[in-house]
Design a protein around this motif. Sequence first.
Motif, mmCIF file in Angstrom:
data_model
loop_
_atom_site.group_PDB
_atom_site.id
_atom_site.type_symbol
_atom_site.label_atom_id
_atom_site.label_comp_id
_atom_site.label_asym_id
_atom_site.label_seq_id
_atom_site.Cartn_x
_atom_site.Cartn_y
_atom_site.Cartn_z
ATOM 1 N N ARG A 1 -16.053 7.178 -1.447
ATOM 2 C CA ARG A 1 -15.948 5.819 -1.968
ATOM 3 C C ARG A 1 -14.843 5.765 -3.014
ATOM 4 N NH1 ARG A 1 -21.329 2.371 -2.441
ATOM 5 N NH2 ARG A 1 -21.360 3.331 -0.382
ATOM 6 N N GLU A 2 -14.051 4.716 -2.936
ATOM 7 C CA GLU A 2 -12.836 4.611 -3.738
ATOM 8 C C GLU A 2 -12.860 3.341 -4.573
ATOM 9 O OE1 GLU A 2 -8.006 4.544 -2.801
ATOM 10 O OE2 GLU A 2 -9.436 3.879 -1.281
ATOM 11 N N PHE A 3 -12.471 3.460 -5.829
ATOM 12 C CA PHE A 3 -12.376 2.304 -6.714
ATOM 13 C C PHE A 3 -11.244 1.390 -6.262
ATOM 14 C CE2 PHE A 3 -12.443 -0.266 -10.390
ATOM 15 C CZ PHE A 3 -11.144 -0.392 -10.875
ATOM 16 N N VAL A 4 -11.526 0.090 -6.280
ATOM 17 C CA VAL A 4 -10.509 -0.899 -5.923
ATOM 18 C C VAL A 4 -10.136 -1.737 -7.145
ATOM 19 C CG1 VAL A 4 -9.985 -2.924 -4.515
ATOM 20 C CG2 VAL A 4 -11.286 -1.017 -3.527
ATOM 21 N N GLU B 1 -4.029 1.221 6.176
ATOM 22 C CA GLU B 1 -4.809 2.139 5.333
ATOM 23 C C GLU B 1 -5.787 1.428 4.409
ATOM 24 O OE1 GLU B 1 -1.483 2.044 5.745
ATOM 25 O OE2 GLU B 1 -0.421 2.476 3.855
ATOM 26 N N ASP B 2 -5.748 0.112 4.378
ATOM 27 C CA ASP B 2 -6.745 -0.654 3.621
ATOM 28 C C ASP B 2 -8.027 -0.842 4.425
ATOM 29 O OD1 ASP B 2 -4.064 -2.688 2.400
ATOM 30 O OD2 ASP B 2 -5.130 -1.128 1.298
ATOM 31 N N THR B 3 -8.026 -0.416 5.668
ATOM 32 C CA THR B 3 -9.217 -0.538 6.503
ATOM 33 C C THR B 3 -10.360 0.267 5.919
ATOM 34 O OG1 THR B 3 -7.932 -0.925 8.516
ATOM 35 C CG2 THR B 3 -10.171 -0.047 8.778
ATOM 36 N N ALA B 4 -11.495 -0.400 5.694
ATOM 37 C CA ALA B 4 -12.644 0.236 5.060
ATOM 38 C C ALA B 4 -13.777 -0.779 4.987
ATOM 39 C CB ALA B 4 -12.301 0.723 3.656
ATOM 40 N N VAL B 5 -14.939 -0.281 4.602
ATOM 41 C CA VAL B 5 -16.020 -1.171 4.198
ATOM 42 C C VAL B 5 -15.854 -1.414 2.696
ATOM 43 C CG1 VAL B 5 -18.501 -1.491 3.976
ATOM 44 C CG2 VAL B 5 -17.562 -0.313 5.982
ATOM 45 N N SER C 1 -2.817 2.078 -6.576
ATOM 46 C CA SER C 1 -2.287 1.944 -5.218
ATOM 47 C C SER C 1 -2.388 0.516 -4.681
ATOM 48 C CB SER C 1 -3.017 2.900 -4.275
ATOM 49 O OG SER C 1 -4.392 2.586 -4.220
ATOM 50 N N MET C 2 -3.140 -0.325 -5.378
ATOM 51 C CA MET C 2 -3.346 -1.693 -4.918
ATOM 52 C C MET C 2 -2.772 -2.746 -5.867
ATOM 53 S SD MET C 2 -7.212 -0.835 -3.843
ATOM 54 C CE MET C 2 -7.442 0.907 -3.550
ATOM 55 N N LYS C 3 -2.240 -2.298 -6.968
ATOM 56 C CA LYS C 3 -1.652 -3.244 -7.919
ATOM 57 C C LYS C 3 -0.511 -4.000 -7.267
ATOM 58 C CE LYS C 3 -2.766 -1.118 -12.338
ATOM 59 N NZ LYS C 3 -2.271 -0.351 -13.501
ATOM 60 N N GLY C 4 -0.478 -5.279 -7.571
ATOM 61 C CA GLY C 4 0.551 -6.129 -6.992
ATOM 62 C C GLY C 4 0.150 -6.714 -5.649
#
Length: 123
Positions: free
Chosen positions: A45-48, A89-93, A63-66
Amino acid sequence: QVQLVESGGGLVQAGGSLRLACAASGRTFSTYAMGWFRQAPGKEREFVAAISWSGANTYVADSMKGRFTISRDNAKNTVYLQMNSLKPEDTAVYYCAARLGYSSSSYPEYEYWGQGTQVTVSS
């Protein structure tokens, strides 16, 4: 007790956008910091992103900034995750989570979790 229900996931082409929503039950939503996490198959599990109880402070993973933005509407008991320029690569639950106190990027610190919503980005 807080119950969380995510919505807004789906299938989108690379470069597209999605807006996830997380609706919370209870009258104390405004006292909880909220976070979004994601988990892809075979990965941890990864922090968003996270947001403070007032919405004054927001945090987005580097990695998601902007591309991703977190916001909340305490009058609607809802937290949002706007995702732009999506990549395969953003594919996930994607899960939303709530905790009393300050916002955090560490998933064990969150007390309440939604069931997750699937986001699939095709190339």
